[in-house]
Design a protein around this motif. Structure first.
Motif, PDB file in Angstrom:
ATOM      1  N   ARG A 143      -1.867   7.881  10.808  1.00 50.76           N
ATOM      2  CA  ARG A 143      -3.047   8.306  10.040  1.00 50.76           C
ATOM      3  C   ARG A 143      -4.186   8.703  10.966  1.00 50.76           C
ATOM      4  O   ARG A 143      -4.917   9.669  10.694  1.00 50.76           O
ATOM      5  N   GLU A 162       3.090  10.014   1.399  1.00 53.41           N
ATOM      6  CA  GLU A 162       2.059   9.536   0.472  1.00 53.41           C
ATOM      7  C   GLU A 162       1.421   8.243   0.963  1.00 53.41           C
ATOM      8  O   GLU A 162       0.210   8.044   0.830  1.00 53.41           O
ATOM      9  N   TYR A 163       2.221   7.377   1.535  1.00 51.53           N
ATOM     10  CA  TYR A 163       1.672   6.114   2.034  1.00 51.53           C
ATOM     11  C   TYR A 163       0.714   6.362   3.196  1.00 51.53           C
ATOM     12  O   TYR A 163      -0.374   5.762   3.261  1.00 51.53           O
ATOM     13  N   GLU A 165      -1.027   9.034   3.783  1.00 50.03           N
ATOM     14  CA  GLU A 165      -2.233   9.680   3.272  1.00 50.03           C
ATOM     15  C   GLU A 165      -3.103   8.726   2.463  1.00 50.03           C
ATOM     16  O   GLU A 165      -4.292   8.992   2.252  1.00 50.03           O
ATOM     17  N   SER A 166      -2.546   7.617   2.011  1.00 51.87           N
ATOM     18  CA  SER A 166      -3.333   6.637   1.249  1.00 51.87           C
ATOM     19  C   SER A 166      -4.166   5.738   2.147  1.00 51.87           C
ATOM     20  O   SER A 166      -5.074   5.056   1.680  1.00 51.87           O
ATOM     21  N   LYS A 460     -14.091   4.652   1.445  1.00 53.61           N
ATOM     22  CA  LYS A 460     -14.626   5.965   1.106  1.00 53.61           C
ATOM     23  C   LYS A 460     -16.118   5.843   0.841  1.00 53.61           C
ATOM     24  O   LYS A 460     -16.571   4.982   0.100  1.00 53.61           O
ATOM     25  N   ARG A 476     -11.066  -2.171  -0.572  1.00 52.24           N
ATOM     26  CA  ARG A 476      -9.693  -1.707  -0.667  1.00 52.24           C
ATOM     27  C   ARG A 476      -9.160  -1.405   0.718  1.00 52.24           C
ATOM     28  O   ARG A 476      -9.861  -0.835   1.544  1.00 52.24           O
ATOM     29  N   HIS A 478      -6.482   0.556   1.015  1.00 52.42           N
ATOM     30  CA  HIS A 478      -6.068   1.940   0.877  1.00 52.42           C
ATOM     31  C   HIS A 478      -6.967   2.630  -0.134  1.00 52.42           C
ATOM     32  O   HIS A 478      -7.612   2.007  -0.967  1.00 52.42           O
ATOM     33  N   ARG A 479      -6.987   3.944  -0.083  1.00 49.75           N
ATOM     34  CA  ARG A 479      -7.779   4.695  -1.048  1.00 49.75           C
ATOM     35  C   ARG A 479      -7.148   4.638  -2.431  1.00 49.75           C
ATOM     36  O   ARG A 479      -7.821   4.626  -3.435  1.00 49.75           O
ATOM     37  N   ASP A 480      -5.825   4.651  -2.485  1.00 44.22           N
ATOM     38  CA  ASP A 480      -5.120   4.636  -3.758  1.00 44.22           C
ATOM     39  C   ASP A 480      -4.055   3.551  -3.720  1.00 44.22           C
ATOM     40  O   ASP A 480      -3.537   3.213  -2.656  1.00 44.22           O
ATOM     41  N   VAL A 482      -0.969   2.821  -3.458  1.00 43.04           N
ATOM     42  CA  VAL A 482       0.370   3.290  -3.141  1.00 43.04           C
ATOM     43  C   VAL A 482       1.160   2.137  -2.549  1.00 43.04           C
ATOM     44  O   VAL A 482       0.705   1.458  -1.637  1.00 43.04           O
TER      45      VAL A 482
END
Length: 492
Positions: A143, A162-163, A165-166, A460, A476, A478-480, A482
């Motif tokens: 990342r 996806e992981y 990018e999260s 964020k 958090r 992660h952002r999302d 996942v």
């Protein structure tokens, strides 16, 4: 150090090297004699086997079908205290070995050798075999280098992409030297800032608490929390006894107890799960004492002191090993390593140069880069030497760097990039084959005084109306949400 299979097998098979209470392990026709207690202490598989009461736990010889010879050889090297640099085949078999035998020390070593050349292989293989800690650490590394690895990353399975990018990337952070503030109103200069790389400028993350001092303080990041320890009130050098901790996820400051020995102008180093306060000064006298802070119980304890009193020593962590750079005078600079298991400081090597006052030290892969004053009386020039932990050799790095433009008094490594900072410019270098090549220049920090730099993963953020303070999101990782990829063996 890479050993051939025959050398390792002979060393473990020799009667004079054979330890008591040994177990013979057969893998694909190769045989190894290993101490039972070592296996039980470090491998969950063997610990369970020896405690099972089954017939196999009494045998002097067992067959292992689930691991390869290369992976087991790496395991033996790591258990013997070595830190081998691994090729692709060794990485794959080592991950397979730690997955089946459950060897935390081997997993830790694999994490310590993640780099830009092997991170994708580490990530994919660790996800395949379900080694979550290694998979996550590899993903974090990727990342941070996403822009450089984007094309190769998108060749991975979509879930793995996806992981990555999260995850939150590391941000380059800085705080200037500030004494405690007695003013009722908030001092706009007493701030912790981060580099907005997209817009190439610095932004404010948070304000320092009024009683916090960053002048001659120890500053470090552990578990993505910023610690500021010690520091002085003013020219009297009265020490701030309370430590401070900033959690970016909650956007809150808290206090912790300071070291037992009051100190300033010391070095705060993070190694594994501890903060180490190294040397420093008190009452105008240099200190050799070293203390470490355990976050889990909030306590400081003394460990082996430095070989001699030293203040503001340069430090770096490479391959999960902690090093410091101590100038001895007369052209000699010692590189020392702290060995936690032995609680000892060991001299690794000595750099001898006519001008060798170490200004800064950073680590990249298995190399230590020592920046020092130049080969003449112009102290605005820095030159570098590189020490390879693998070969044990010094190499002079080509090029000189002028402090008035891109200061090397402070530098941080992220992936294959090195960030340096001055009032005028923030410079990013790309490390390639022991050379630092200019990658880009951004806005300088614009403040006077000594600067502490570090890396943190920030939630964020969004700019407030004032444009220089930030509103942080919720806590958090992660952002999302996942899920960490965890595949069955051979599924990819």
């Amino acid at each position: 150090m890479k050993l051939c299979r025959r050398e390792v097998m002979e060393s473990f098979s020799s009667p004079r090297c054979k330890p008591p209470h040994s177990l013979r392990v057969n893998i694909n026709g190769s045989s190894f004699s290993v101490d039972r207690s070592t296996l039980a202490e470090n491998c969950e598989y063997f610990r369970a086997l020896f405690q099972s009461g089954m017939r196999e736990c009494q045998q002097e010889e067992i067959q292992l079908q689930c691991v390869g010879v290369l992976g087991f050889l790496v395991l033996l090297q790591v258990l013997d205290g070595e830190r081998p640099v691994l090729n692709s085949d060794q990485i794959v078999e080592s991950i397979e070995c730690t997955a089946f035998l459950q060897v935390p020390v081997l997993t830790k070593h694999l994490i310590s050798v993640i780099n830009s050349e092997n991170c994708l292989l580490m990530y994919h293989t660790a996800a395949t075999y379900g080694v979550r800690e290694l998979s996550h650490s590899s993903a974090l590394f990727i990342r941070d280098m996403y822009a450089d690895l984007r094309e190769d990353v998108h060749a991975l399975p979509s879930q793995l992409v996806e992981y990555i990018e999260s995850l939150l990337p590391s941000s380059y952070m800085a705080v200037c030297s500030h004494s405690p503030s007695n003013e009722l109103l908030q001092d706009g200069q007493r701030t912790v800032c981060y580099l907005d790389e997209e817009h190439r400028e610095w932004r404010v993350l948070t304000h320092l608490p009024g009683s916090t001092s960053t002048t001659m303080a120890g500053v470090a990041v552990l578990d993505n929390r910023l610690y500021i320890i010690g520091g002085v009130h003013d020219v009297s050098k009265k020490v701030v006894e309370t430590g401070f901790c900033y959690d970016p996820a909650a956007n809150t400051w808290s206090t912790i107890c300071g070291p037992q020995q009051l100190r300033y102008n010391f070095t705060l180093v993070v190694h594994e799960d501890f903060l180490y306060a190294l040397g420093g000064e008190y009452n105008m006298k240099a200190l050799s004492s070293v203390e470490r802070y355990r976050v889990s119980n909030g306590s400081w304890s003394s460990v082996s002191p430095l070989p001699s009193p030293a203040a503001s020593v340069a430090s770096a962590v490479a391959m999960n090993r902690m090093f410091i750079c101590v100038w001895k005078g007369k052209g000699a600079t010692d590189i020392l390593e702290y060995a936690p298991g032995l609680d000892q400081w060991l001299v690794v090597t000595t750099l001898i140069r006519q001008h060798s006052y170490g200004l800064c030290m950073v680590a990249h892969k298995d190399n230590l880069y020592v920046m020092r004053n130049g080969p003449c009386d112009d102290f605005l020039l820095c030159v570098m030497d590189c020490y390879s932990l693998t070969s044990g050799q010094w190499t002079a790095v080509s090029g000189q760097y002028r402090n008035s433009k891109g200061s090397l008094l402070t530098a941080m490594v992220r992936g294959d990039s090195v960030f340096t900072l001055s009032r005028l410019v923030t410079t990013e270098y790309m490390v390639d084959n022991h050379r630092w090549q200019l990658k880009r220049e951004m806005k300088g920090f614009g403040r006077i005084g000594s600067i502490h730099t570090f890396l943190m993963r920030l939630p964020k953020v969004s700019e407030s109306i004032t444009g220089n303070s930030l509103d942080l999101g919720q806590d958090r990782t992660h952002r999302d949400p996942v899920t960490v990829p965890d595949y069955q063996h051979g599924a990819l």
